[in-house]
Every structure is written in structure tokens, then in C-alpha cells.
Design an enzyme around this catalytic site. Structure first.
Site: not given
Length: 283
Positions: A18, A21-22, A43, A168
Site C-alpha cells: 500500500g 499514497r498516505g 494496485k 473494520y
């Protein structure tokens, strides 16, 4: 990384999920600044028609701008074959990968009644299963090279049953359980496994999209990246922990978090209270 001794990561290589970004990108760039080679995965490989900027290749290029080697691999964490192939490719490219960072996550805040089963499945598959598959893919290699570190972006294990958090929270706590179980399984192999989590909400697309407070409540992703650096600087015997960013950075000598705040004054501990409604920040 103010007030904390910067670790020397020269010659080490991190596989990070992942990184488009972020928080994931912040971790990747921070490790690169400290000499660590980076495998940038996610992705997004083309953002031409995307609503958000950023690709795994852009992150890899920015890592290389910091003087390290980097390699981008497109990866869907829901696909077991892709995860295994990505691990093999990373090892083939760099020879050794001794840091694995499980950062990628799917998020949706909604009640059980309003969340469809496929969204529940998505968070389970990306968060829990993705952490399981990624860690599992690297365990034989870490044993073969004599050790390493597995770090997971997931919270301490608490039992908040607040509304809207069922799917979550289950998936994030599942990431923590996988990591803590690995710590016990791999302790004799010189492989440390720890989880880390921010006390406050972090300024990311998800934070803004789901309306999790305002800028007064947020910190920059840099505090999470610094937490990862501090964990990587710990002895390999430091394993089996799920820690908050403030906790680990205070132990490292940080007592002023103003540099991470988006506005004046420390933000409320929204992220910690999401999983532990009784959380109180240390005086």
C-alpha cells in the site's frame, strides 16, 4: 525524525504494501531516506483517469531520488498467487528482503445493517488475509537469511464494540492477532513481529472521505513513519508488541509532538479511542 536517533538501514530492503499514497508512501520514503531499499507495492500503476494522484511507480521513483534502489510490483492482496509471486520477485531482485511492512488496508465505517456482505468480505480479505498471506510468503526467506522484522499497521488489541465499527475493527484487530501470533511462532528464529497504531487520526484520503474529524484532530503521516523507524531500531528481542505511536516515540525521547500536528495544539486521541473508548493519553 526529531529527537530520536535515526537508524542505519543501509543494505536493508523493505517490502511494503500500500505505498501509492498516505501512510504507506510516507513509510516508504522515510525508510529510503535512511538508506533502505524499497519494494513498492499496490494496485495503482496508472492514475491518468483516477480520482486520486499516485502510483506505486511514482513512489518507487521518489525512493530512488533518495539514493536507494527501489522496485515496484503491482499487487492485489486478495490474490494468494499474486502475493506469493510478488514475494518471490522481490527476493529475486534484491537477494534479501529483511523487513516486511503490512500497511495496506481497506476501510469502511458503517453499521452491520447497512454494510453489504461484499464490503465486509473486502476488509476481511485485504486486511486480515492480506497480512496473513504477505507475512507467510516471507517467513521461509526470513528464516533462511537469519532473521528480520515484520511490522503491521494495526491497533493494540482492545474490545471496543462501538456502532459502525464491526467490520473494520474486526479486520484491523485480526491484523494484530496475526502479527502477535507470528511473534510467538518466530521468536526463536530471530524474526521480530510488532504492530503499530496512531493515537490520533492521520491526514489521509480515508480520514477525509469518512469525515473522521477535522484538521484540528489530525496529524501528518510522518508520525507513523517515525514510529516505524524507531521499531526498526529496536533489538530483535523486542517482539510481540502492539504499540501506539506516542508510546513508542516517548520511550525514544520525544516529548513534543507539535511537528506532526496540522494545527496548533495536540489533537484528540480519536484513533486510539476508536478501538479503546477508555484510552487516556499519558500526562
Amino acid at each position: 525524525m526529531s529527537d530520536v536517533a535515526a537508524p542505519d538501514l543501509d543494505g536493508r530492503t523493505a517490502f511494503i504494501t500500500g505505498t501509492t499514497r498516505g501512510i504507506g508512501k510516507a513509510i516508504a520514503l522515510s525508510l529510503a531516506e535512511h538508506g533502505c531499499n524499497v519494494v513498492s507495492t499496490g494496485k495503482t500503476v496508472d492514475d491518468t483517469d483516477a480520482d486520486l494522484d499516485g502510483t506505486i511507480h511514482e513512489t518507487a521513483a521518489e525512493c530512488e531520488d533518495r539514493g536507494v534502489a527501489s522496485h515496484a510490483i503491482q499487487l492485489d492482496l486478495r490474490d494468494a498467487d499474486e502475493v506469493a509471486a510478488a514475494a518471490s520477485e522481490a527476493i529475486d531482485v534484491f537477494g534479501e528482503v529483511d523487513i516486511v511492512v503490512n500497511n495496506a488496508s481497506a476501510i469502511e465505517i458503517a453499521s452491520v445493517e447497512s454494510m453489504p456482505a461484499n464490503r465486509f468480505d473486502l476488509m476481511t480479505e485485504v486486511n486480515v488475509r492480506g497480512t496473513y498471506l504477505t507475512s507467510r510468503a516471507f517467513v521461509p526467506h526470513l528464516r533462511e537469511i537469519g532473521g528480520g522484522q515484520i511490522l503491521t499497521n494495526a491497533p493494540p488489541v482492545t474490545m471496543d464494540r462501538g456502532p459502525g465499527k464491526a467490520a473494520y475493527a474486526w479486520s484491523k484487530l485480526g491484523m494484530t492477532f496475526v502479527t502477535l501470533s507470528l511473534a510467538g511462532e518466530l521468536e526463536g528464529d530471530g524474526i521480530a513481529a510488532n504492530a503499530f497504531w496512531p493515537v490520533t487520526a492521520i491526514d489521509t484520503r480515508a480520514t477525509r472521505y469518512f469525515g473522521m474529524g477535522t484538521e484540528d484532530d489530525w496529524r501528518s503521516p510522518a508520525i507513523v513513519a517515525d514510529t516505524v523507524l524507531e521499531l526498526l531500531d529496536r533489538d530483535i528481542e523486542y517482539t510481540g508488541n502492539a504499540v501506539y505511536d506516542e508510546e513508542i516515540l516517548r520511550e525514544a525521547g520525544v516529548d513534543d509532538f507539535a511537528e506532526y500536528n496540522l494545527t496548533e495544539g495536540d489533537p484528540a486521541p480519536l484513533s486510539a479511542r476508536m478501538f479503546d473508548p477508555d484510552y487516556e493519553r499519558p500526562a
